[in-house]
Design an enzyme around this catalytic site. Structure first.
Site, PDB file in Angstrom:
ATOM      1  N   SER A 139       0.861  -1.193   0.000  1.00  0.00           N
ATOM      2  CA  SER A 139       0.000   0.000   0.000  1.00  0.00           C
ATOM      3  C   SER A 139       0.898   1.244   0.000  1.00  0.00           C
ATOM      4  O   SER A 139       2.119   1.136   0.175  1.00  0.00           O
ATOM      5  CB  SER A 139      -0.872  -0.006   1.250  1.00  0.00           C
ATOM      6  OG  SER A 139      -0.034   0.109   2.397  1.00  0.00           O
TER       7      SER A 139
ATOM      8  N   ASP B  58      -1.003  -1.620  -4.042  1.00  0.00           N
ATOM      9  CA  ASP B  58      -2.364  -1.751  -3.516  1.00  0.00           C
ATOM     10  C   ASP B  58      -2.939  -0.343  -3.297  1.00  0.00           C
ATOM     11  O   ASP B  58      -2.266   0.538  -2.756  1.00  0.00           O
ATOM     12  CB  ASP B  58      -2.277  -2.520  -2.172  1.00  0.00           C
ATOM     13  CG  ASP B  58      -3.629  -2.965  -1.647  1.00  0.00           C
ATOM     14  OD1 ASP B  58      -4.578  -3.071  -2.446  1.00  0.00           O
ATOM     15  OD2 ASP B  58      -3.723  -3.219  -0.427  1.00  0.00           O
TER      16      ASP B  58
ATOM     17  N   GLU C  32     -11.335  -0.179  -9.294  1.00  0.00           N
ATOM     18  CA  GLU C  32     -12.366  -0.528  -8.295  1.00  0.00           C
ATOM     19  C   GLU C  32     -13.655   0.224  -8.609  1.00  0.00           C
ATOM     20  O   GLU C  32     -13.642   1.425  -8.840  1.00  0.00           O
ATOM     21  CB  GLU C  32     -11.891  -0.170  -6.886  1.00  0.00           C
ATOM     22  CG  GLU C  32     -12.989  -0.432  -5.834  1.00  0.00           C
ATOM     23  CD  GLU C  32     -12.490  -0.376  -4.387  1.00  0.00           C
ATOM     24  OE1 GLU C  32     -11.342  -0.826  -4.140  1.00  0.00           O
ATOM     25  OE2 GLU C  32     -13.244   0.110  -3.533  1.00  0.00           O
TER      26      GLU C  32
ATOM     27  N   GLY D  13     -10.561  -6.945   1.254  1.00  0.00           N
ATOM     28  CA  GLY D  13     -11.093  -7.156   2.609  1.00  0.00           C
ATOM     29  C   GLY D  13     -11.422  -8.611   2.859  1.00  0.00           C
ATOM     30  O   GLY D  13     -12.437  -8.945   3.459  1.00  0.00           O
TER      31      GLY D  13
ATOM     32  N   SER E 254      -9.774 -11.073   4.553  1.00  0.00           N
ATOM     33  CA  SER E 254      -9.278 -11.852   5.692  1.00  0.00           C
ATOM     34  C   SER E 254     -10.449 -12.566   6.351  1.00  0.00           C
ATOM     35  O   SER E 254     -11.568 -12.044   6.394  1.00  0.00           O
ATOM     36  CB  SER E 254      -8.578 -10.940   6.704  1.00  0.00           C
ATOM     37  OG  SER E 254      -7.245 -10.718   6.290  1.00  0.00           O
TER      38      SER E 254
HETATM   39  P1  13P Z   1      -8.098  -7.442   4.990  1.00  0.00           P
HETATM   40  O1  13P Z   1      -8.038  -6.283   5.953  1.00  0.00           O
HETATM   41  O2  13P Z   1      -9.409  -8.179   5.097  1.00  0.00           O
HETATM   42  O3  13P Z   1      -6.951  -8.361   5.147  1.00  0.00           O
HETATM   43  O4  13P Z   1      -8.050  -6.860   3.520  1.00  0.00           O
HETATM   44  C1  13P Z   1      -6.844  -6.425   2.947  1.00  0.00           C
HETATM   45  C2  13P Z   1      -7.058  -5.719   1.658  1.00  0.00           C
HETATM   46  O5  13P Z   1      -8.109  -5.774   1.046  1.00  0.00           O
HETATM   47  C3  13P Z   1      -5.922  -4.925   1.135  1.00  0.00           C
HETATM   48  O6  13P Z   1      -6.269  -4.182  -0.002  1.00  0.00           O
END
Ligand code: 13P
Length: 349
Positions: free
Chosen positions: A50, A83, A142, A224, A226
């Site tokens: 990122s 990212d 996105e 997102g 995880s």
């Molecule tokens: P998490 O916070 O669910 O691991 O998502 C990471 C993500 O989408 C990074 O772009």
């Protein structure tokens, strides 16, 4: 093996019907954990950074660490991905540094917080595609806005405020020429995604399937993603942490996504939890320790375990040797002569 184009990696994943984990990194130990897991499971992999990670580690450290991984593991295809680029300039600087893939997150303004209009998103994403493709670099866009905030980037909220509109997804893919499309289906960044195991009212897998049916050849991206496993939360809390009870995205839902066009799955939080739990455990149970290696090694091992498990669950395991890397200059030619298509196949409603 040289760093490879993310487009090649995702095209191969589509052929094989599997997904590829995109794991966030900030430091050497995280890169080592990913590479050990990739080697163990023989997986192609996306390593992503990122803006926050680039600032934390400094660009050149980060770039050379990932380059070192490609030298040490020549049999593993690695795509190096920016990212959540927040602007054309961020993506351009990543490309100049040597990233083989960038995300232009035009769903938010440059402040990384305020949602943009559809037209603004199309315009900035198209501009990045026009810069990236002649250089052989992959672009992820996105459409819709994710919830939560990660590394200071995000609109906050639950993730349900701006879910992706399928008609807009089609028009966006057509007008921008992106290689991969991140969609918002109710997920959010960070540990606090859902207050109970998610059902269809908060995690919109039906919407994902609808978008896949309209854009059957487009590589979809789940951010997102995880799973925030309870075992990892428990380790953190057992050794002095104070995480509130929370739920992530169940792996079965990600696997359903993979059967419906999801090729890239972003995971950061699970690794953060694994690392923090392992460090807490050492410092809590052995307070006399002060050599960072005494807690960084268990931390790296804990992340390695999570990444290897995800690689197996996403189906990328065993696919590292399926293909030879195409040089980035050849990828650029492919975009120019049309052999690498940037126009989506659109199915009727
Ligand atoms: P998490 O916070 O669910 O691991 O998502 C990471 C993500 O989408 C990074 O772009």
């Amino acid at each position: 093996m040289p760093l490879v184009s993310m487009r090649q990696l995702l095209d191969e994943a589509a052929k094989g019907g599997y997904g590829v984990g995109a794991f966030n990194v900030n430091d050497m130990e995280q890169i080592q954990a990913i590479m050990e897991a990739a080697m163990e499971t023989q997986s192609p992999v996306i390593i992503q950074a990122s803006r926050g990670a680039r600032a934390f580690a400094q660009d050149r450290y980060l770039f050379h660490l990932i380059l070192a991984a490609s030298e040490l593991y020549p049999e593993i295809p690695i795509a190096m991905h920016q990212d959540h680029g927040n602007s054309f300039e961020t993506c351009k600087s990543a490309i100049e540094l040597g990233f083989t893939s960038v995300m232009m997150d035009g769903s938010l303004k440059e402040d990384g917080k305020t949602p943009t209009s559809f037209e603004e998103n199309v315009e900035v994403t198209r501009k990045v595609v026009e810069y990236a493709h002649p250089r052989g670099v992959t672009v992820e866009g996105e459409i819709g806005v994710l919830g939560g905030i990660e590394d200071g980037h995000g609109a906050g909220g639950t993730g349900l405020e701006h879910v992706t509109d399928p008609d807009q997804a089609v028009e966006f893919a057509e007008r921008t020429g992106v290689d991969a499309l991140a969609i918002a289906i109710g997920t959010s960044h960070g540990a606090y995604k859902f207050t109970k195991k998610p059902d269809g009212s908060v995690l919109k897998m039906d919407l994902l399937i609808e978008i896949h049916n309209r854009l059957p050849h487009t590589h979809l991206v789940m951010h997102g993603s995880s799973s925030v496993p309870k075992e990892l939360q428990d380790i953190v809390n057992e050794y002095g942490g104070k995480l509130k009870e929370t739920w992530g995205v169940p792996v079965e839902e990600i696997q359903l996504g993979i059967r419906n066009g999801v090729r890239k799955i972003n995971v950061d939080t699970d690794n953060r939890l694994a690392i923090t739990g392992a460090i807490r455990k050492v410092l809590w149970t052995q307070p006399e320790k002060f050599d960072p290696r005494d807690y960084m090694k268990p931390a790296r091992d804990a992340m390695h375990k999570v990444v290897a498990q995800r690689m197996t669950q996403f189906g990328q395991a065993g696919h590292a040797g399926d293909y030879a890397p195409i040089a980035i200059s050849e990828i650029a030619k492919g975009y120019a002569d049309g052999s690498l298509s940037t126009q989506p196949l659109i199915a009727a409603k």
